[in-house]
Write an enzyme that holds these catalytic residues in place. Structure first.
Site, PDB file in Angstrom:
ATOM      1  N   ARG A  72       0.844  -1.193   0.000  1.00 42.76           N
ATOM      2  CA  ARG A  72       0.000   0.000   0.000  1.00 42.76           C
ATOM      3  C   ARG A  72       0.881   1.245   0.000  1.00 42.76           C
ATOM      4  NH1 ARG A  72      -1.824   0.869   4.314  1.00 42.76           N
ATOM      5  NH2 ARG A  72      -1.106  -0.939   5.490  1.00 42.76           N
ATOM      6  N   TYR A 201      -1.087  -3.424  -7.070  1.00 39.22           N
ATOM      7  CA  TYR A 201      -0.896  -4.149  -5.810  1.00 39.22           C
ATOM      8  C   TYR A 201      -2.216  -4.223  -5.028  1.00 39.22           C
ATOM      9  CZ  TYR A 201      -0.229  -5.123  -0.973  1.00 39.22           C
ATOM     10  OH  TYR A 201      -0.407  -5.664   0.278  1.00 39.22           O
ATOM     11  N   GLY A 202      -2.484  -5.365  -4.460  1.00 37.57           N
ATOM     12  CA  GLY A 202      -3.732  -5.691  -3.757  1.00 37.57           C
ATOM     13  C   GLY A 202      -4.406  -4.555  -3.010  1.00 37.57           C
ATOM     14  N   GLY A 203      -3.748  -4.081  -1.954  1.00 39.89           N
ATOM     15  CA  GLY A 203      -4.385  -3.094  -1.087  1.00 39.89           C
ATOM     16  C   GLY A 203      -4.756  -1.801  -1.792  1.00 39.89           C
ATOM     17  N   HIS A 230     -10.515  -2.517  11.424  1.00 40.74           N
ATOM     18  CA  HIS A 230      -9.406  -3.357  10.933  1.00 40.74           C
ATOM     19  C   HIS A 230      -9.186  -4.480  11.944  1.00 40.74           C
ATOM     20  CE1 HIS A 230      -4.954  -3.396   9.330  1.00 40.74           C
ATOM     21  NE2 HIS A 230      -5.702  -4.273   8.699  1.00 40.74           N
ATOM     22  N   SER A 252      -1.288  -3.527  10.285  1.00 41.69           N
ATOM     23  CA  SER A 252      -0.931  -4.403   9.178  1.00 41.69           C
ATOM     24  C   SER A 252       0.319  -5.216   9.497  1.00 41.69           C
ATOM     25  CB  SER A 252      -0.679  -3.552   7.924  1.00 41.69           C
ATOM     26  OG  SER A 252      -1.832  -2.788   7.649  1.00 41.69           O
ATOM     27  N   ALA A 253       0.258  -6.497   9.166  1.00 45.03           N
ATOM     28  CA  ALA A 253       1.368  -7.432   9.396  1.00 45.03           C
ATOM     29  C   ALA A 253       1.792  -7.494  10.865  1.00 45.03           C
ATOM     30  CB  ALA A 253       2.561  -7.099   8.488  1.00 45.03           C
ATOM     31  N   GLY A 255      -0.153  -9.659  13.013  1.00 47.11           N
ATOM     32  CA  GLY A 255      -0.611 -10.919  13.584  1.00 47.11           C
ATOM     33  C   GLY A 255      -2.096 -11.216  13.594  1.00 47.11           C
ATOM     34  N   THR A 257      -4.087 -12.433  10.997  1.00 47.63           N
ATOM     35  CA  THR A 257      -4.349 -13.713  10.345  1.00 47.63           C
ATOM     36  C   THR A 257      -3.897 -14.853  11.251  1.00 47.63           C
ATOM     37  OG1 THR A 257      -4.020 -12.664   8.207  1.00 47.63           O
ATOM     38  CG2 THR A 257      -3.941 -15.069   8.253  1.00 47.63           C
ATOM     39  N   ASN A 374       6.373  -8.464   1.910  1.00 48.27           N
ATOM     40  CA  ASN A 374       4.919  -8.259   1.845  1.00 48.27           C
ATOM     41  C   ASN A 374       4.297  -9.114   0.732  1.00 48.27           C
ATOM     42  OD1 ASN A 374       2.473  -7.033   2.756  1.00 48.27           O
ATOM     43  ND2 ASN A 374       2.510  -5.672   0.970  1.00 48.27           N
ATOM     44  N   ARG A 376       2.076 -12.071  -0.734  1.00 44.74           N
ATOM     45  CA  ARG A 376       0.753 -12.412  -0.193  1.00 44.74           C
ATOM     46  C   ARG A 376       0.150 -13.621  -0.886  1.00 44.74           C
ATOM     47  NH1 ARG A 376      -1.680  -8.800   3.940  1.00 44.74           N
ATOM     48  NH2 ARG A 376      -0.040  -7.264   4.235  1.00 44.74           N
ATOM     49  N   ARG A 407       3.007  -3.803  17.724  1.00 43.87           N
ATOM     50  CA  ARG A 407       4.407  -4.201  17.930  1.00 43.87           C
ATOM     51  C   ARG A 407       5.070  -3.148  18.783  1.00 43.87           C
ATOM     52  NH1 ARG A 407       6.794  -7.891  13.946  1.00 43.87           N
ATOM     53  NH2 ARG A 407       5.069  -8.529  12.623  1.00 43.87           N
TER      54      ARG A 407
HETATM   55  P1  GTP Z   1      -2.384  -7.664   7.381  1.00 46.47           P
HETATM   56  O1  GTP Z   1      -2.899  -8.707   6.435  1.00 46.47           O
HETATM   57  O2  GTP Z   1      -1.275  -6.838   6.769  1.00 46.47           O
HETATM   58  O3  GTP Z   1      -3.446  -6.783   7.944  1.00 46.47           O
HETATM   59  O4  GTP Z   1      -1.608  -8.417   8.553  1.00 46.47           O
HETATM   60  P2  GTP Z   1      -2.004  -9.348   9.797  1.00 46.47           P
HETATM   61  O5  GTP Z   1      -2.274  -8.498  10.988  1.00 46.47           O
HETATM   62  O6  GTP Z   1      -3.046 -10.336   9.415  1.00 46.47           O
HETATM   63  O7  GTP Z   1      -0.616 -10.058  10.093  1.00 46.47           O
HETATM   64  P3  GTP Z   1      -0.185 -11.608  10.011  1.00 46.47           P
HETATM   65  O8  GTP Z   1      -0.991 -12.490  10.915  1.00 46.47           O
HETATM   66  O9  GTP Z   1      -0.140 -11.992   8.584  1.00 46.47           O
HETATM   67  O10 GTP Z   1       1.302 -11.556  10.607  1.00 46.47           O
HETATM   68  C1  GTP Z   1       2.317 -10.788  10.051  1.00 46.47           C
HETATM   69  C2  GTP Z   1       3.669 -11.235  10.518  1.00 46.47           C
HETATM   70  O11 GTP Z   1       3.745 -11.275  11.951  1.00 46.47           O
HETATM   71  C3  GTP Z   1       4.032 -12.630  10.021  1.00 46.47           C
HETATM   72  O12 GTP Z   1       5.343 -12.625   9.549  1.00 46.47           O
HETATM   73  C4  GTP Z   1       3.895 -13.489  11.251  1.00 46.47           C
HETATM   74  O13 GTP Z   1       4.750 -14.590  11.203  1.00 46.47           O
HETATM   75  C5  GTP Z   1       4.226 -12.530  12.397  1.00 46.47           C
HETATM   76  N1  GTP Z   1       3.486 -12.909  13.645  1.00 46.47           N
HETATM   77  C6  GTP Z   1       2.176 -13.193  13.753  1.00 46.47           C
HETATM   78  N2  GTP Z   1       1.839 -13.548  15.016  1.00 46.47           N
HETATM   79  C7  GTP Z   1       2.970 -13.455  15.747  1.00 46.47           C
HETATM   80  C8  GTP Z   1       3.277 -13.701  17.135  1.00 46.47           C
HETATM   81  O14 GTP Z   1       2.427 -14.045  17.950  1.00 46.47           O
HETATM   82  N3  GTP Z   1       4.572 -13.491  17.522  1.00 46.47           N
HETATM   83  C9  GTP Z   1       5.527 -13.095  16.639  1.00 46.47           C
HETATM   84  N4  GTP Z   1       6.752 -12.916  17.094  1.00 46.47           N
HETATM   85  N5  GTP Z   1       5.277 -12.870  15.318  1.00 46.47           N
HETATM   86  C10 GTP Z   1       4.024 -13.053  14.871  1.00 46.47           C
HETATM   87  C1  SPV Z   2      -2.905  -4.512   5.214  1.00 46.50           C
HETATM   88  O1  SPV Z   2      -1.953  -3.879   4.708  1.00 46.50           O
HETATM   89  O2  SPV Z   2      -3.393  -4.218   6.333  1.00 46.50           O
HETATM   90  C2  SPV Z   2      -3.484  -5.665   4.493  1.00 46.50           C
HETATM   91  C3  SPV Z   2      -3.065  -5.908   3.132  1.00 46.50           C
HETATM   92  O3  SPV Z   2      -4.338  -6.340   5.025  1.00 46.50           O
HETATM   93  S1  SPV Z   2      -3.744  -4.768   2.009  1.00 46.50           S
HETATM   94  O4  SPV Z   2      -4.850  -5.393   1.331  1.00 46.50           O
HETATM   95  O5  SPV Z   2      -2.677  -4.433   1.106  1.00 46.50           O
HETATM   96  O6  SPV Z   2      -4.230  -3.601   2.715  1.00 46.50           O
HETATM   97 MN    MN Z   3      -4.968  -5.516   6.978  1.00 54.57          MN
END
Ligand code: GTP
Ligand code: SPV
Ligand code: MN
Length: 600
Positions: A72, A201-203, A230, A252-253, A255, A257, A374, A376, A407
């Site tokens: 994004r 790109y997706g987002g 979110h 985002s990213a 945790g 999922t 990033n 996906r 984080r």
């Molecule tokens: P978006 O799709 O961008 O909104 O992200 P998200 O919040 O769904 O994040 P996701 O679950 O994909 O995790 C993103 C990163 O964080 C990955 O590389 C995971 O391996 C790492 N991660 C997830 N949960 C944990 C946790 O409990 N501990 C640690 N250390 N890392 C984690």
């Molecule tokens: C995020 O960035 O929070 C995502 C991926 O879930 S995107 O669809 O690119 O927004």
């Molecule tokens: Mn997201």
């Protein structure tokens, strides 16, 4: 052109975008298997996507984006409300006149050598009172194929909308030349319109996701008394078979999922505890007839971060991607035409690979990553082994708790609980987190990211906080009638505290269940907690440590509060609030003063 609808509002708008973009051909997307198969084949023929090993990964495809177009782009994303103040200090703003004028100059004839695809889609289950319709016009088959996984598309959506309705979000997307300098994602909340150009790109381009389901939907929710967040949604089943639902907002990213699909530690699974996934990224929340908050997942698929997804960390996500999935910007195994990313296995199974840029990649000799951080997967939610039986319930699931988290290497403890709703809203408003690869820009910089919505709130964030406060008051009112407090309890978690070497102290992933367990026990009034300066923290003995290789001292340390760091943080909150020039609701400035007093 075989029009799929006689709805005059749709046809008039489609006429306008045809005149503007001047496509070579036009195709209405009906959502049939026949049409999707035909488009898949065409995209393979033009190398827009590539078929993967159909024995090992049935119906799976591979796609690479332009190297400058992998996340994004927040600095190219605009809220184009008539008044600048309505976008607020946290959003980029352009006037609708300027944005439309600039957009028109870029979209002019942008599809002249391409086919225009018209995708009717629904966010939320077809026919649900929560659901909303959008139409995305795009010149990208990749977008059509992704939207087919991420949303409900086609004729059924037009039937739901009917012949007369004008209640749909107008989304226009063109790849144009993928020129970074002309890349814009414009949102016109007063027109329910989204224009996105020069990205693939997706987002930035799956307009149902962040653009509609968050930026436009926050505006709709404000007007119609609901919330677009979110957040993941999960159900926790106890050994008696009762399921309680939690929604959690992490940036985002960070945790979502992973938490949504977690497998509890053996100490729990052998007793019969289970997690069920309702959603992994977005929640639409309404007050139900009984006065409780109910949430749906408006999406139909997962657009998940690939790196870090492995057999040990998230086997459910991995299973969900074993068929019918599109992989974007991961590494390619040339031996057997499968995919790989960092964290899938310890090392790649071969040196005969291409990296996400398409260059030969030998992990033994290269210091570069194989997959983009990033990169996906786009996978249908129904493929997930732990998908909840309630995930398409048109009335949503009732929320027992809301969790915020980010984080934070030091400040935030592993878990703490808000004193009440307004204190919880304050905690959400004060969230901060290290930036990740999900957005273009520097990674690892701490920034304030209220409710994980900094890049996604489609109006003035101070007004968004006021909306949260008001929703709480509404539920409170409804619950007094029913003589019970029906508001979800609010918590904050931090899986990311680090030691002196920068290593994560808490093992995370499945072990996070131990914290969810404490949260549910708090919701059921089954455990006490300790009141400290920032809220309630667990008594260490109430965290189940069975089979956990951490000492009690470490847990105590993870739950500890460093007053100096918190004083510093409260200054950061104050500075953040000051950006809003007095618009922050008094309930929240009172909470901030209260925190500062507690820390004195
Ligand atoms: P978006 O799709 O961008 O909104 O992200 P998200 O919040 O769904 O994040 P996701 O679950 O994909 O995790 C993103 C990163 O964080 C990955 O590389 C995971 O391996 C790492 N991660 C997830 N949960 C944990 C946790 O409990 N501990 C640690 N250390 N890392 C984690
Ligand atoms: C995020 O960035 O929070 C995502 C991926 O879930 S995107 O669809 O690119 O927004
Ligand atoms: Mn997201």
């Amino acid at each position: 052109m075989n029009k799929l609808t006689n709805n005059k509002n749709i046809l008039a708008w489609i006429d306008e975008v045809i005149k503007l973009t001047n496509p070579k051909d036009i195709m209405w997307i009906d959502g049939s298997d026949k049409q999707i198969n035909m488009l898949t084949k065409e995209a393979c023929d033009t190398n827009e996507i590539m078929a993967l090993n159909q024995e090992k990964l049935p119906n799976c495809y591979y796609h690479r984006t332009n190297e400058n177009d992998v996340a994004r782009m927040e600095d190219r994303t605009f809220i184009c409300s008539r008044k600048e103040i309505d976008a607020g200090p946290t959003n980029n703003w352009k006037s609708p006149e300027d944005a439309y004028a600039l957009g028109k100059s870029i979209f002019k004839d942008s599809m002249k050598d391409r086919t225009m695809y018209i995708i009717p889609y629904c966010m939320g289950p077809i026919g649900s009172p929560f659901s909303k319709v959008g139409i995305e016009v795009t010149d990208s088959i990749y977008v059509v194929l992704n939207m087919n996984i991420m949303t409900r598309i086609g004729k059924q959506v037009l039937n739901m909308l009917g012949q007369e309705s004008n209640d749909f979000v107008r989304g226009l997307h063109s790849k144009c030349e993928l020129d970074k300098e002309k890349r814009y994602i414009f949102h016109f909340p007063e027109d329910n319109t989204i224009w996105s150009c020069n990205s693939a790109y997706g987002g930035n381009v799956l307009l149902g996701k962040k653009c509609f389901a968050l930026r436009i939907a926050t505006n709709l929710g404000r007007k119609e008394s609901w919330m677009a967040e979110h957040m993941l949604i999960l159900g926790i089943e106890n050994p008696q078979g009762e399921v309680k639902y939690i929604a959690a907002a992490f940036p985002s990213a960070c945790g979502k999922t992973n938490l949504a699909m977690l497998i509890p530690p053996e100490a729990y699974t052998k007793k019969g505890y289970k997690i069920w996934t309702v959603g992994d990224d977005i929640a639409w929340i309404r007050i139900g007839d009984d006065g409780r908050l109910y949430a749906i997942n408006p999406e139909a698929g997962f657009f998940g971060v690939a790196p870090g997804t492995g057999r040990n960390s998230n086997p459910n996500a991995l299973s969900a991607t074993s068929k019918d999935t599109i992989f974007t910007n991961v590494a390619l195994n040339l031996d057997d035409n499968t995919v790989w990313w960092e964290g899938l296995t310890k090392t790649p199974p071969t040196t005969n690979m291409l990296d996400w840029k398409g260059n030969p990649w030998n992990y033994k000799e290269s210091s570069e990553k194989g997959a983009h951080p990033n990169s996906r997967f786009t996978a249908p939610a129904k493929n997930c082994p732990c998908i909840s039986s309630e995930w398409e319930n048109p009335n949503g699931v009732p929320l027992s708790a809301i969790i915020f988290g980010g984080r934070r290497a030091k400040t935030a403890p592993l878990v703490y609980e808000a004193r009440d709703w307004n204190h919880g809203v304050f905690i959400g408003s004060a969230m901060a987190s290290e930036t990740t690869a999900a957005a273009a820009g520097k990674v690892g910089v701490v920034r304030r990211d209220p409710m994980a919505m900094l890049p996604f709130c489609g109006y003035n964030m101070a007004d968004y906080f006021a909306h949260w406060i008001e929703m709480g008051a509404k539920v409170d009112k409804a619950s007094k009638v029913a003589k019970a407090n029906k508001l979800p309890k609010i918590f904050n978690v931090n899986w990311f505290r680090t030691d002196e070497d920068g290593k994560f102290i808490w093992p995370g992933y499945g072990e996070n269940f131990r914290i969810l367990d404490w949260i549910i026990k708090r919701c059921e009034n089954k455990v006490d907690a300790k009141e400290v300066e920032i809220g309630y923290v667990p008594n260490v003995d109430d965290i189940n440590m069975e089979d956990l290789s951490l000492s009690k001292e470490t847990i105590e340390d993870l739950l500890s509060i460093d007053k100096d760091l918190w004083l510093e943080d409260s200054k950061g909150i104050e500075e953040f609030y000051a950006k809003f020039n007095g618009r922050i609701p008094k309930e929240l400035t009172d909470e901030l003063n209260n925190l500062k007093n507690n820390l004195k």
